[in-house]
Design an enzyme around this catalytic site. Structure first.
Site, PDB file in Angstrom:
ATOM      1  N   THR A  70      -8.034  -5.044 -14.842  1.00 59.97           N
ATOM      2  CA  THR A  70      -7.329  -5.675 -15.970  1.00 59.97           C
ATOM      3  C   THR A  70      -8.264  -5.815 -17.167  1.00 59.97           C
ATOM      4  O   THR A  70      -7.917  -5.441 -18.298  1.00 59.97           O
ATOM      5  CB  THR A  70      -6.790  -7.064 -15.541  1.00 59.97           C
ATOM      6  OG1 THR A  70      -5.877  -6.857 -14.462  1.00 59.97           O
ATOM      7  CG2 THR A  70      -6.092  -7.777 -16.673  1.00 59.97           C
ATOM      8  N   ASN A 149       0.585   3.036  -9.425  1.00 57.96           N
ATOM      9  CA  ASN A 149       0.388   2.107  -8.312  1.00 57.96           C
ATOM     10  C   ASN A 149       1.649   1.838  -7.501  1.00 57.96           C
ATOM     11  O   ASN A 149       1.564   1.384  -6.367  1.00 57.96           O
ATOM     12  CB  ASN A 149      -0.179   0.775  -8.830  1.00 57.96           C
ATOM     13  CG  ASN A 149       0.594   0.222 -10.004  1.00 57.96           C
ATOM     14  OD1 ASN A 149       0.752   0.892 -11.022  1.00 57.96           O
ATOM     15  ND2 ASN A 149       1.107  -0.980  -9.874  1.00 57.96           N
ATOM     16  N   GLN A 178      -6.081   3.538  -9.153  1.00 60.99           N
ATOM     17  CA  GLN A 178      -5.471   3.963  -7.891  1.00 60.99           C
ATOM     18  C   GLN A 178      -5.886   5.380  -7.485  1.00 60.99           C
ATOM     19  O   GLN A 178      -5.411   5.903  -6.487  1.00 60.99           O
ATOM     20  CB  GLN A 178      -3.939   3.897  -7.988  1.00 60.99           C
ATOM     21  CG  GLN A 178      -3.386   2.493  -8.179  1.00 60.99           C
ATOM     22  CD  GLN A 178      -3.507   1.617  -6.931  1.00 60.99           C
ATOM     23  OE1 GLN A 178      -3.806   2.089  -5.835  1.00 60.99           O
ATOM     24  NE2 GLN A 178      -3.273   0.316  -7.094  1.00 60.99           N
ATOM     25  N   SER A 196     -11.545  -0.360 -10.470  1.00 60.89           N
ATOM     26  CA  SER A 196     -11.545  -1.712  -9.904  1.00 60.89           C
ATOM     27  C   SER A 196     -12.050  -1.634  -8.462  1.00 60.89           C
ATOM     28  O   SER A 196     -11.470  -0.917  -7.637  1.00 60.89           O
ATOM     29  CB  SER A 196     -10.116  -2.269  -9.933  1.00 60.89           C
ATOM     30  OG  SER A 196     -10.069  -3.497  -9.257  1.00 60.89           O
ATOM     31  N   HIS A 198     -12.035  -3.573  -5.825  1.00 62.65           N
ATOM     32  CA  HIS A 198     -11.299  -4.004  -4.620  1.00 62.65           C
ATOM     33  C   HIS A 198     -10.225  -3.015  -4.169  1.00 62.65           C
ATOM     34  O   HIS A 198      -9.612  -3.192  -3.112  1.00 62.65           O
ATOM     35  CB  HIS A 198     -10.723  -5.414  -4.802  1.00 62.65           C
ATOM     36  CG  HIS A 198      -9.533  -5.522  -5.711  1.00 62.65           C
ATOM     37  ND1 HIS A 198      -8.252  -5.618  -5.242  1.00 62.65           N
ATOM     38  CD2 HIS A 198      -9.436  -5.572  -7.059  1.00 62.65           C
ATOM     39  CE1 HIS A 198      -7.410  -5.731  -6.262  1.00 62.65           C
ATOM     40  NE2 HIS A 198      -8.113  -5.703  -7.376  1.00 62.65           N
ATOM     41  N   THR A 234     -23.926 -13.647 -18.472  1.00 61.29           N
ATOM     42  CA  THR A 234     -24.982 -13.275 -17.533  1.00 61.29           C
ATOM     43  C   THR A 234     -24.465 -12.205 -16.582  1.00 61.29           C
ATOM     44  O   THR A 234     -23.392 -12.373 -15.992  1.00 61.29           O
ATOM     45  CB  THR A 234     -25.432 -14.512 -16.724  1.00 61.29           C
ATOM     46  OG1 THR A 234     -25.901 -15.477 -17.657  1.00 61.29           O
ATOM     47  CG2 THR A 234     -26.531 -14.171 -15.730  1.00 61.29           C
ATOM     48  N   CYS A 320       1.835  -7.128  -7.874  1.00 59.23           N
ATOM     49  CA  CYS A 320       1.919  -8.086  -8.996  1.00 59.23           C
ATOM     50  C   CYS A 320       3.346  -8.478  -9.298  1.00 59.23           C
ATOM     51  O   CYS A 320       3.604  -9.578  -9.751  1.00 59.23           O
ATOM     52  CB  CYS A 320       1.328  -7.583 -10.300  1.00 59.23           C
ATOM     53  SG  CYS A 320       0.322  -6.201 -10.293  1.00 59.23           S
TER      54      CYS A 320
HETATM   55  C1  LIG Z   1      -3.099   1.047 -11.722  1.00 63.02           C
HETATM   56  C2  LIG Z   1      -3.717  -0.314 -11.800  1.00 63.02           C
HETATM   57  N1  LIG Z   1      -4.370  -0.674 -12.912  1.00 63.02           N
HETATM   58  C3  LIG Z   1      -4.956  -1.864 -13.038  1.00 63.02           C
HETATM   59  C4  LIG Z   1      -4.885  -2.810 -12.029  1.00 63.02           C
HETATM   60  C5  LIG Z   1      -5.543  -4.140 -12.206  1.00 63.02           C
HETATM   61  O1  LIG Z   1      -6.731  -4.220 -11.470  1.00 63.02           O
HETATM   62  P1  LIG Z   1      -7.404  -5.636 -11.118  1.00 63.02           P
HETATM   63  O2  LIG Z   1      -6.595  -6.230 -10.027  1.00 63.02           O
HETATM   64  O3  LIG Z   1      -8.786  -5.295 -10.684  1.00 63.02           O
HETATM   65  O4  LIG Z   1      -7.402  -6.442 -12.368  1.00 63.02           O
HETATM   66  C6  LIG Z   1      -4.205  -2.485 -10.852  1.00 63.02           C
HETATM   67  C7  LIG Z   1      -4.062  -3.473  -9.761  1.00 63.02           C
HETATM   68  O5  LIG Z   1      -3.119  -3.482  -9.022  1.00 63.02           O
HETATM   69  C8  LIG Z   1      -3.602  -1.203 -10.732  1.00 63.02           C
HETATM   70  O6  LIG Z   1      -2.949  -0.844  -9.623  1.00 63.02           O
END
Ligand SMILES: Cc1ncc(COP(=O)(O)O)c(C=O)c1O
Length: 376
Positions: A70, A149, A178, A196, A198, A234, A320
């Protein structure tokens, strides 16, 4: 437990966790401090930054560490729009971007920027001709996600990059959250790229924006001037080292993971094709780890809860939107009916998915879903 919600998040790799713990415990100095303990942290941070740049696959780039996808999307889009607004105020994106892209464009529209939203076909893919037709002399930025996603559609990033270079002076950003570690990517003509951690067995709250060297961006976060003034605060040395580790593992494992992911996806496809209650949503050309289907007679929530009682975890169209009850903008853009959208679920596989888990999923689906259809 059968975890099939890896597009929402993945389990951190034990080596990633241990590198985070080790750096946090042993090298907790502030990299901005000029003493030797700070310098040690600084050199670890710089090494991680260089490794992440190389592993990103974006040629001639440098990375800015962020809190995740994000933040990286916000920085890429707002940072470019504000830095380049003297050259033009036209921006291009697609109708199926993640909210962390779409909402930023909506904000920029309110500030006087003009945005063209490229449509997609039934498979969730843009047309290169539409992109070409949308490019203008005052276009300063194009942002197109690599893999969607919700349905796993893969955009023609390489061709899009070529067209943008040939017919405009616009910058090209791709949200590759993704895609990384899941399929072969081509960032040759990309200028900014979002990752990202995670989503590929790294840690939450950690991500990066890879930026082609020489591009100017307006910072989102101002303060002490860390990370070349582009992201003050930091720096998170342990997070950077852990991210480099996750990227290395994901890129090394990709070739090995891909055939298993494809096999698992094909097993699911073959199973669903023979289920009378199920309609396919993801196209046959979708990414290997995402499969969306719909059961038009049920709602996605009912399916998710029924499977959840059996310790099987999938989601409605995206994590989300699953709690907000908002209709999926992606499925709407692909032309699915309201009924199809209500019944949609996403199954997303992880790099270490096992075939036996898919067999068990299929068994549980057959046990749990048909009884729900009785009387509807
Ligand atoms: C295509 C895509 N972009 C951005 C994000 C946002 O990533 P984060 O959860 O690290 O903010 C996601 C999370 O689901 C995603 O699937």
């Amino acid at each position: 437990m059968i975890y099939l919600d890896n597009s929402a998040t993945t389990k951190p790799h034990p080596d990633v966790v241990s590198s985070y713990i080790k750096v946090s415990e042993q090298f907790y100095g502030n990299p901005s401090s000029i003493h030797a303990f700070g310098e040690k942290a600084s050199s670890l941070f710089q090494k991680a930054k260089q490794q992440c740049g190389e592993l990103s696959g974006l040629p001639d780039s440098s990375v800015i560490f962020t809190s995740g996808g994000t933040e990286s999307n916000n920085l890429a889009i707002k940072g470019s729009a504000y830095a380049l607004q003297g050259k033009g105020k036209h921006l291009i994106t697609t109708v199926i971007e993640h909210p962390s892209v779409l909402e930023v464009f909506k904000e920029l529209e309110k500030e006087g920027f003009e945005v063209t939203y490229l449509p997609v076909n039934k498979a969730g893919v843009i047309s290169i001709n539409d992109l070409k037709a949308a490019l203008r002399i005052d276009t300063i930025l194009v942002s197109i996600m690599y893999v969607n996603n919700e349905i796993g559609s893969i955009q023609p990033i390489s061709d899009a990059g070529k067209i943008i270079r040939e017919y405009s002076n616009a910058r090209f950003h791709s949200d590759a959250v993704q895609a990384y570690g899941k399929l072969a990517t081509d960032f040759k003509n990309v200028d900014l790229m979002t990752l990202s951690a995670h989503k590929f067995n790294g840690l939450k709250g950690s991500g990066l924006l890879a930026v082609r060297k020489g591009l100017t961006l307006n910072p989102e976060m101002t303060g002490g001037g860390q990370q070349e003034g582009l992201r003050s605060g930091t720096v998170n040395t342990a997070g950077a080292v852990a991210l480099a580790k996750a990227m290395r593992l994901a890129s090394e494992d990709q070739e090995q993971a891909y055939p298993t992911l494809r096999t698992c996806q094909q097993m699911l496809r073959a199973f669903f094709e023979n289920r009378p209650e199920v309609k396919s949503v993801s196209s046959d050309h979708a990414a290997p780890h995402i499969l969306s289907v719909t059961v038009p007679k049920l709602t996605g929530e009912v399916i998710v809860h029924a499977l959840s009682h059996k310790d099987v975890y999938i989601t409605t169209s995206s994590a989300c939107s699953s709690k907000t009850n908002k209709k999926s903008h992606v499925l709407t853009a692909c032309g699915f009916s309201d009924r199809d959208i209500r019944g949609a679920v996403r199954i997303s596989l992880g790099a270490d998915q096992r075939i036996e888990e898919i067999e068990e999923f299929i068994r549980i689906w057959q046990e749990v879903i048909p009884p729900l259809l009785k009387g509807v």
